[in-house]
Design a protein around this motif. Sequence first.
Motif, PDB file in Angstrom:
ATOM      1  N   ASP A 190       0.833  -1.202   0.000  1.00  0.00           N
ATOM      2  CA  ASP A 190       0.000   0.000   0.000  1.00  0.00           C
ATOM      3  C   ASP A 190       0.867   1.251   0.000  1.00  0.00           C
ATOM      4  O   ASP A 190       1.869   1.326   0.714  1.00  0.00           O
ATOM      5  N   LYS A 228      -2.281  10.267  -8.925  1.00  0.00           N
ATOM      6  CA  LYS A 228      -3.492  10.533  -8.140  1.00  0.00           C
ATOM      7  C   LYS A 228      -4.503   9.391  -8.084  1.00  0.00           C
ATOM      8  O   LYS A 228      -5.080   9.156  -7.041  1.00  0.00           O
ATOM      9  N   ASN A 244       0.560   8.771   9.303  1.00  0.00           N
ATOM     10  CA  ASN A 244      -0.203   7.570   8.937  1.00  0.00           C
ATOM     11  C   ASN A 244       0.616   6.527   8.181  1.00  0.00           C
ATOM     12  O   ASN A 244       0.074   5.559   7.674  1.00  0.00           O
ATOM     13  N   CYS A 245       1.916   6.768   8.069  1.00  0.00           N
ATOM     14  CA  CYS A 245       2.760   5.854   7.313  1.00  0.00           C
ATOM     15  C   CYS A 245       3.725   5.133   8.250  1.00  0.00           C
ATOM     16  O   CYS A 245       4.000   5.603   9.355  1.00  0.00           O
ATOM     17  N   ASP A 274      -8.209   0.478  -5.805  1.00  0.00           N
ATOM     18  CA  ASP A 274      -7.517   1.768  -5.617  1.00  0.00           C
ATOM     19  C   ASP A 274      -6.700   2.184  -6.832  1.00  0.00           C
ATOM     20  O   ASP A 274      -5.918   3.125  -6.761  1.00  0.00           O
ATOM     21  N   CYS A 322      -3.161   5.114  -6.054  1.00  0.00           N
ATOM     22  CA  CYS A 322      -2.624   4.751  -4.749  1.00  0.00           C
ATOM     23  C   CYS A 322      -3.737   4.615  -3.709  1.00  0.00           C
ATOM     24  O   CYS A 322      -4.873   4.996  -3.973  1.00  0.00           O
ATOM     25  N   GLN A 323      -3.384   4.092  -2.557  1.00  0.00           N
ATOM     26  CA  GLN A 323      -4.394   3.846  -1.533  1.00  0.00           C
ATOM     27  C   GLN A 323      -4.841   5.160  -0.884  1.00  0.00           C
ATOM     28  O   GLN A 323      -5.978   5.270  -0.445  1.00  0.00           O
ATOM     29  N   GLU A 324      -3.940   6.131  -0.798  1.00  0.00           N
ATOM     30  CA  GLU A 324      -4.330   7.454  -0.309  1.00  0.00           C
ATOM     31  C   GLU A 324      -3.528   8.514  -1.027  1.00  0.00           C
ATOM     32  O   GLU A 324      -2.293   8.406  -1.113  1.00  0.00           O
ATOM     33  N   PHE A 325      -4.224   9.535  -1.513  1.00  0.00           N
ATOM     34  CA  PHE A 325      -3.557  10.625  -2.222  1.00  0.00           C
ATOM     35  C   PHE A 325      -3.892  11.914  -1.488  1.00  0.00           C
ATOM     36  O   PHE A 325      -5.060  12.274  -1.351  1.00  0.00           O
ATOM     37  N   THR A 326      -2.871  12.589  -0.971  1.00  0.00           N
ATOM     38  CA  THR A 326      -3.075  13.828  -0.224  1.00  0.00           C
ATOM     39  C   THR A 326      -2.499  14.987  -1.019  1.00  0.00           C
ATOM     40  O   THR A 326      -1.344  14.913  -1.472  1.00  0.00           O
ATOM     41  N   HIS A 354       0.846   5.574   0.124  1.00  0.00           N
ATOM     42  CA  HIS A 354       0.206   6.878   0.316  1.00  0.00           C
ATOM     43  C   HIS A 354       1.097   7.930  -0.351  1.00  0.00           C
ATOM     44  O   HIS A 354       2.318   7.865  -0.211  1.00  0.00           O
TER      45      HIS A 354
END
Lengths: 380, 380
Positions: free
Chosen positions: A32, A45, A68-69, B46, A48-52, A34
Motif C-alpha cells: 500500500d 493521483k 499515517n505511514c 484503488d 494509490c491507496q491514499e492521495f493527499t 500513500h
Amino acid sequence: MKSTSHSPILGVLGGGQLGRMLIQSAINYNQDIHILDPDPNAPCKDLCQEFTVGSLKDFDTVYAFGQNCDVLTVEIESVNAEALKKLELEGKKVYPQPDILKLIQDKREQKQFYKEQGIPTAEFILTENKEEVIHNKGFLPAVNKLGKEGYDGRGVQILKSEEDLENAFDAPGLLEKLIDFEKEIAVTVARNEAGDLTVYPAVECAFHPTANLVEFLFAPAEIASDVEEKAKEIAKDVILKLGMVGILAVEMFVTKEGEVLVNEIAPRPHNSGHHTIEANFTSQFEQHLRSVMNWPLGNPDLRCPAAMINLLGEEGFTGPAVVEGQEVAISEKGVYIHMYGKKLTKPFRKMGHVTVLDDDITKLKEKAMKVKGIIKIKSI
Amino acid sequence: MKSTSHSPILGVLGGGQLGRMLIQSAINYNQDIHILDPDPNAPCKDLCQEFTVGSLKDFDTVYAFGQNCDVLTVEIESVNAEALKKLELEGKKVYPQPDILKLIQDKREQKQFYKEQGIPTAEFILTENKEEVIHNKGFLPAVNKLGKEGYDGRGVQILKSEEDLENAFDAPGLLEKLIDFEKEIAVTVARNEAGDLTVYPAVECAFHPTANLVEFLFAPAEIASDVEEKAKEIAKDVILKLGMVGILAVEMFVTKEGEVLVNEIAPRPHNSGHHTIEANFTSQFEQHLRSVMNWPLGNPDLRCPAAMINLLGEEGFTGPAVVEGQEVAISEKGVYIHMYGKKLTKPFRKMGHVTVLDDDITKLKEKAMKVKGIIKIKSI
C-alpha cells in the motif's frame, strides 16, 4: 511483507512519474502506498491507496502526512527534511535518511562532502553571490550552479568566458571546473537496512544540447571494463560513505584520460535508470521499494542492451498534451512506451519516456533514433 | 490514443487480478480505466480512474456502467452479455463481442461451434440432466462439464467408471471423451479491429491433480515444432472463425499420437499467459489493451524461457492472508512475484503468481520447484 491486512504503509513525498512507476512495482507486492503532492492532478493521483494534496516543503503538511505511514521515502529531493527528521526521531523509518536529503538539497554541501570523503569530483570554488563569481573569473570555463533549488537543468549554467559573467547566479552557489569529458555515465546503487548492497551496470547518457536534460541513454555504457569497475567502486563508495539506505543514482564524467569524476547524485529512482524496467532483472523502482522496505535486493544485471529516450514537450507547444506518432513507434519490436499521465505539456517538460531493446547495438541505436524522430509531444 | 485529455475511456467488467495487471500496462499509455466489480475490496479498487461496485450479471448495472465508457472489455466471461449487446448496438465498442461471450458462457455451444467449424476437439455428447449422463455410461471414461457457470475448475469433473455416475451433474451439460493426453498446452492469439493478428509461442501447463487449476506453466512448450505449428494454426483458426477482436487463450491437448485438440478457450487475458509480463516482448495484458483499443499489436516472441507458478491458498487456511517465504524467494535472480491484493485467503484461491526466468531449462525447472516449495499462502 507478511500479511495483506497488516502490511506497513509506504508514504511517498511526491506523486510524479517516479512515484507512478514505483506504484506499478508496488502493486506486485500488495504494498500500500500513500502519496503527498501539491498538484491535485499529479501522475499518481488515481493509483494509490491514499492521495493527499499538499506542499512537500511545508513542515506541518509533511509531518501530518507521515503520521499515517510506517516507512517514508521521496521521489524528489526538495522536501521538508526537518519534518522527516522529526518523524525519524519519533520512530518512523525514513529512507533516504533526512540528513542525507539535507546534504543533497545543497549542492555546495554535496561538493564539500565529496572533497572531505576523497570522492573524485571536479575542482570547485564556493561563491556567495554574483560578485564572487566575477572575482573568480580566472576559474572559467566553469559550470555555475546554484546551491539550492536546482532541478532538471534549472539552476545550472555554463560560463565559458568573461562575457557570460553577467548571467552569473547572484545567490550562494559554486563554480565548478568545466570538464572536457569523453562521456557522461551513471551507476545506480542500492542498499537496504540489513546492509545488502547492489550495483547496476554503468549506463551512458547523452544530454540535450540546451535543456541540460538526458535525451538518450544507452545501456551498457561503451566504456573500458576498468573504467566501469572504477565507476562502480566510486558509486559504492558514495552510498557507503553516506551510510544511505535506498537507491542512489551516481552521475559521473569519464574524462579523456579515463578518469572518473562524480558529477551529481540523486537519492531516489532517476532518469538514468528508467530502462531497467524492461532491460534489467530488477527495475530501479522495484529495487527502490526493496531497499526502503528492507527486503532482499534484486539482481541488477542487464538482460538485454537498451536505449532510453525521454519524451520532452516540444518547443513551441504549451497546453493539453497530444502524443504524435505513438502508434507507429509501438509497431516496432522491443519498443516500450511509458507516458506519465500529465495532462498539460510545455517545452522540455518530461511527459514520458520510451525504452528500446535490441541485442544488436547498431540496430538498437538506429531504432532509438527512429523512435525519437517519430514521437512528438505537442498540444491541441 | 491521441490526447491525454480526450482519450477514450476503457471500461472493464471485473476488477480482479486480470484487471489489476491490465491496469499496470494501461498506466504506460495514459489509458484511463473504469472498473465494475461486485466486491468493494476487489484487487483493482484503488488503481483506476473510476471503481463502481455492482453486479456483473445484472442488466441495468452493466448497461449503466457502459454509458460512461467508450470501449468495453471483460476480465471474466460470466457477465451480462445482453447489456453489452445493447451497448454495442448503441455504438460502443465491445471486445470481445457480446455474441462471442454468449457462446463461450455455454460450454455446450462452445463445443458445437468447434464441431460445426471443423476445429479439432474431443468427441462429446450433450446431456440435459443426470439421467442422460447415466444413460450414456458407455461413453465413460469421460469429463462431465456443466454447460454454464463453470470457472476455475468448478463445474468440471472426471467420470472414470460407473461408480462415479452418482456425482454426475444434474443440469444441462456435456460428456467429453477423456483424452489420454501427452501434454496440455496453450496458445494465445490476439486480433484488433484493423485485422492485425499475432500468435504467441505455445506454453505447457501442468495442472494441480485435484483442484483442476494450472499449477505450473513452462514456456516454451517442449513439443515438436510441427506440433507447435499445428497448435498455432488451430488457435488462429479459432479467433478468425469467431471473428473475435481481443485476446484469446486457446487451451489444447496434445495426444500421444501428436494430435492437437482444443479443450477450452478464454476470450481475455488468461492464467496461461501470466509469464508474458517478464518473458515476452509484449505481455498478454498489453496485447489485450492494444487489441481492444485497436492499436497495432505487439511482438509476441519469447525473450527468455520462463516458468509460472500459481500461488494458491493453502488447504486448511481460511481468513486474512499471510504470505510465507516471499523474501527468500525474491532473493533468487529472475524471480518475479505478483500478488493480487486479495485480503482473504481460502483453499485454492488464486492469491498471486510467480514467474521465474532462466536461459537454462534445467535450472529453470529447479528454480520453479524451489519457489513453489518456499512460498505458502496461509492465514493469521
